[in-house]
Design a protein around this motif. Structure first.
Motif, short mmCIF file in Angstrom:
data_model
loop_
_atom_site.label_atom_id
_atom_site.label_comp_id
_atom_site.label_asym_id
_atom_site.label_seq_id
_atom_site.Cartn_x
_atom_site.Cartn_y
_atom_site.Cartn_z
N GLU A 148 66.91 47.55 136.03
CA GLU A 148 66.03 48.68 136.29
C GLU A 148 64.73 48.16 136.91
O GLU A 148 64.19 47.14 136.48
CB GLU A 148 65.70 49.41 134.99
CG GLU A 148 66.87 50.17 134.38
CD GLU A 148 66.50 50.82 133.06
OE1 GLU A 148 65.38 50.55 132.56
OE2 GLU A 148 67.32 51.57 132.51
N GLY A 149 64.25 48.87 137.90
CA GLY A 149 63.02 48.44 138.56
C GLY A 149 63.21 47.26 139.48
O GLY A 149 62.24 46.67 139.96
N ALA A 150 64.47 46.91 139.78
CA ALA A 150 64.74 45.74 140.62
C ALA A 150 64.22 45.96 142.04
O ALA A 150 64.29 47.05 142.60
CB ALA A 150 66.23 45.46 140.65
N TYR A 151 63.70 44.88 142.60
CA TYR A 151 63.31 44.83 144.02
C TYR A 151 63.75 43.47 144.54
O TYR A 151 63.33 42.43 144.02
CB TYR A 151 61.81 45.01 144.20
CG TYR A 151 61.35 44.79 145.62
CD1 TYR A 151 61.33 45.85 146.53
CD2 TYR A 151 60.96 43.54 146.07
CE1 TYR A 151 60.94 45.66 147.84
CE2 TYR A 151 60.56 43.33 147.38
CZ TYR A 151 60.55 44.39 148.26
OH TYR A 151 60.17 44.19 149.57
N GLY A 162 68.24 47.25 144.86
CA GLY A 162 66.97 47.65 144.26
C GLY A 162 67.04 48.98 143.55
O GLY A 162 67.89 49.83 143.85
N HIS A 163 66.12 49.17 142.63
CA HIS A 163 66.10 50.41 141.84
C HIS A 163 64.66 50.89 141.61
O HIS A 163 64.26 51.18 140.49
CB HIS A 163 66.82 50.20 140.51
CG HIS A 163 68.24 49.76 140.66
ND1 HIS A 163 69.22 50.58 141.18
CD2 HIS A 163 68.84 48.57 140.42
CE1 HIS A 163 70.37 49.91 141.22
NE2 HIS A 163 70.16 48.70 140.76
N ILE A 164 63.87 50.93 142.68
CA ILE A 164 62.54 51.51 142.63
C ILE A 164 62.55 52.72 143.56
O ILE A 164 62.51 52.57 144.79
CB ILE A 164 61.45 50.50 143.06
CG1 ILE A 164 61.46 49.27 142.15
CG2 ILE A 164 60.07 51.16 143.03
CD1 ILE A 164 60.46 48.20 142.54
N GLN A 180 72.75 49.54 137.62
CA GLN A 180 71.55 48.97 137.01
C GLN A 180 71.68 48.98 135.50
O GLN A 180 72.42 49.77 134.91
CB GLN A 180 70.31 49.75 137.43
CG GLN A 180 70.30 51.22 137.05
CD GLN A 180 69.05 51.94 137.53
OE1 GLN A 180 67.95 51.52 137.25
NE2 GLN A 180 69.25 53.04 138.26
N SER A 183 65.98 46.89 131.79
CA SER A 183 65.12 45.73 131.95
C SER A 183 64.37 45.48 130.64
O SER A 183 64.00 46.43 129.94
CB SER A 183 64.11 45.99 133.07
OG SER A 183 63.13 44.98 133.12
N TYR A 185 61.49 45.37 129.39
CA TYR A 185 60.08 45.73 129.58
C TYR A 185 59.48 45.96 128.20
O TYR A 185 59.38 47.10 127.73
CB TYR A 185 60.03 46.99 130.45
CG TYR A 185 58.70 47.42 130.99
CD1 TYR A 185 57.51 46.78 130.64
CD2 TYR A 185 58.63 48.49 131.87
CE1 TYR A 185 56.30 47.20 131.15
CE2 TYR A 185 57.42 48.93 132.39
CZ TYR A 185 56.26 48.29 132.03
OH TYR A 185 55.06 48.72 132.55
N GLN A 237 60.03 39.95 136.57
CA GLN A 237 60.26 40.84 137.69
C GLN A 237 58.94 41.11 138.39
O GLN A 237 57.98 41.57 137.76
CB GLN A 237 60.86 42.16 137.21
CG GLN A 237 62.32 42.09 136.81
CD GLN A 237 62.83 43.45 136.37
OE1 GLN A 237 62.80 43.76 135.19
NE2 GLN A 237 63.30 44.25 137.32
N ALA A 240 58.50 45.13 140.22
CA ALA A 240 58.69 46.12 139.15
C ALA A 240 57.42 46.33 138.35
O ALA A 240 57.30 47.30 137.61
CB ALA A 240 59.82 45.68 138.22
#
Length: 468
Positions: A148-151, A162-164, A180, A183, A185, A237, A240
């Protein structure tokens, strides 16, 4: 407005920038730099607090890298890698392989494919993993898993990983589907049972590694169509929001991925080349190695040339390489390349940068800078709008919130991070936010006094901008 700024406004379209905002103000026009200092067209000096978007390692105008490029330039600037070899690229490939294989970890990374930037190094790994999985693993439609939030870059394949939504949603019609998984976080973990605290070593009590369990569940659910590869940024990350992974997370999830037959693609674009710190006094240049993880693909860029020139490298195993070997008429060739693949100037700069990184002087400097950064950042905890301070090695992210007690974020439309960075620039420190997260990523040559100024200006700018 000076002439260069006028020309910029007239002709240039800047990346990740709302140009209507840009055209309202005179831009800072950088004309020179030395060490951690940048100078603009008016002679004003600034500290480069994010290493020119995470690229510069040893400082600007470093004499050893300058000399290496100058020596190479007297020979040749570039010749094609399509059908020809060259001296500095061959030497660099050898050095990268030796760097990527400490203590005989397996799988051994033995082959290097050069490209241009962080997006292309991921694109290469993606294509290789896809076709390897089809040819060797006999997976008909290989799929990929990322966080999640991957770039992972801005080319179509990299964007597909990616996942943004802010960056990627608009291009959904162009992309292939990737999956995904949660993450780690910690600051905003839905399972986190700890109350907000004012300390730089928060105790996230009663953590049962639910984030690891989510990875296991995701892999288990794909048994009929297993994932070809798991793609991750090791330890932190970046885009993210500078999200660090708790110690042990990467090691655990990598074992899960391996147990399900997935390849590991490590996006070391930001975290590699010492940026993630010196582990137990060892010169660990890949972040993955901090967690005793050896990937099947190591994707390198940004700091590869020390921040001098655009160059990237994808390292992989002989097993992957062998999947593309065959007779000419079989057409098993890896049909991918770039005009400036294995560029001599970039390779020469990279060799000089690696030599610097491996010196005891550089190792000690990075150790001291990491400690000093941690000490300086602790002063920010007194600010009510600082919700979290996250540091891995020589990367730091400071998350801004409306109130640390509730962790309520600022709306992106408030431009809190942007306004603070503008205030910092006025005080002689340059960086760029990721939404509500302020980034500090100093060059390795940054002095204690320069680092102190970076954090002091950051603290003053938060207070002045947010009124506390």
């Amino acid at each position: 407005m000076n002439k260069l700024a006028q020309l910029d406004h007239k002709y240039i379209w800047h990346p990740f920038t709302q140009m209507r905002d840009w055209l309202r103000h005179e831009p800072i026009v950088i004309t020179s730099g030395h060490g951690a200092v940048l100078r603009d067209v008016r002679g004003r000096e600034y500290l480069d607090a994010n290493s020119s978007i995470w690229t510069n390692l040893h400082g600007h105008n470093h004499p050893k890298i300058n000399a290496a490029i100058s020596r190479q330039l007297k020979k040749i600037a570039h010749s094609s890698a399509l059908g020809f070899a060259n001296e500095p690229a061959s030497l660099l490939a050898k050095e990268l392989v030796e760097t990527a294989n400490p203590l005989q970890r397996t799988p051994r990374l033995e082959k290097v494919f050069f490209s241009d930037n962080g997006s292309t190094t991921l694109e290469v790994a993606l294509k290789l993993a896809y076709e390897f999985s089809r040819r060797v693993k006999k997976i008909r439609n290989p799929k990929f898993l990322s966080l999640e939030g991957a770039y992972h870059g801005d080319t179509i394949g990299a964007v597909s990983l990616g996942h943004i939504d802010l960056f990627h949603k608009a291009y959904g019609g162009l992309l292939f589907k990737s999956d995904q998984v949660m993450s780690p976080y910690c600051y905003r973990c839905p399972f986190n049972r700890a109350k907000p605290e004012r300390a730089d070593a928060r105790d996230y009590r009663k953590c049962y590694w639910e984030c690891v369990s989510k990875v296991e569940q995701k892999f288990s659910a794909q048994k009929k169509t297993p994932f070809a590869a798991f793609v991750f940024e090791p330890l932190m990350q970046g885009a993210a929001g500078m999200i660090p992974q708790p110690r042990g997370w990467l090691n655990r999830v990598s074992k899960i991925a391996r147990a399900h037959g997935a390849l590991l693609i490590a996006d070391e674009v930001m975290t590699g080349f010492g940026r993630s710190g010196v582990a137990h006094g060892k010169n660990t240049l890949l972040a993955s190695h901090h967690e005793n993880v050896q990937p099947d693909f190591a994707c390198l860029a940004k700091g590869l040339t020390g921040g001098y020139l655009p160059m990237a490298a994808t390292l992989t195993t002989r097993k992957v390489f062998n999947a593309f070997l065959g007779e000419y008429h079989e057409f098993k060739t890896f049909f991918h390349g770039h005009s400036y693949t294995a560029n001599q100037l970039g390779a020469a700069a990279s060799l000089a940068s690696l030599e610097l990184l491996q010196s005891q002087k550089s190792i000690h400097a990075r150790q001291n800078l990491e400690k000093n950064l941690r000490d300086e950042l602790s002063s920010l905890w007194s600010l009510p709008n600082v919700g979290d301070i996250r540091q891995v090695g020589l990367v730091a992210g400071i998350e801004l919130v409306k109130d640390w007690r509730t962790r309520k974020p600022f709306n992106l439309r408030d431009r809190a991070g942007i306004r603070i960075c503008e205030a910092m620039a006025a005080r002689g420190v340059l960086t760029r936010p990721i939404g509500n997260v302020l980034v500090l990523m100093p060059p390795y040559c940054t002095t204690p006094a320069q680092l102190s100024k970076m954090v002091t200006v950051l603290r003053q700018s938060i207070s002045k901008t947010l009124g506390n």
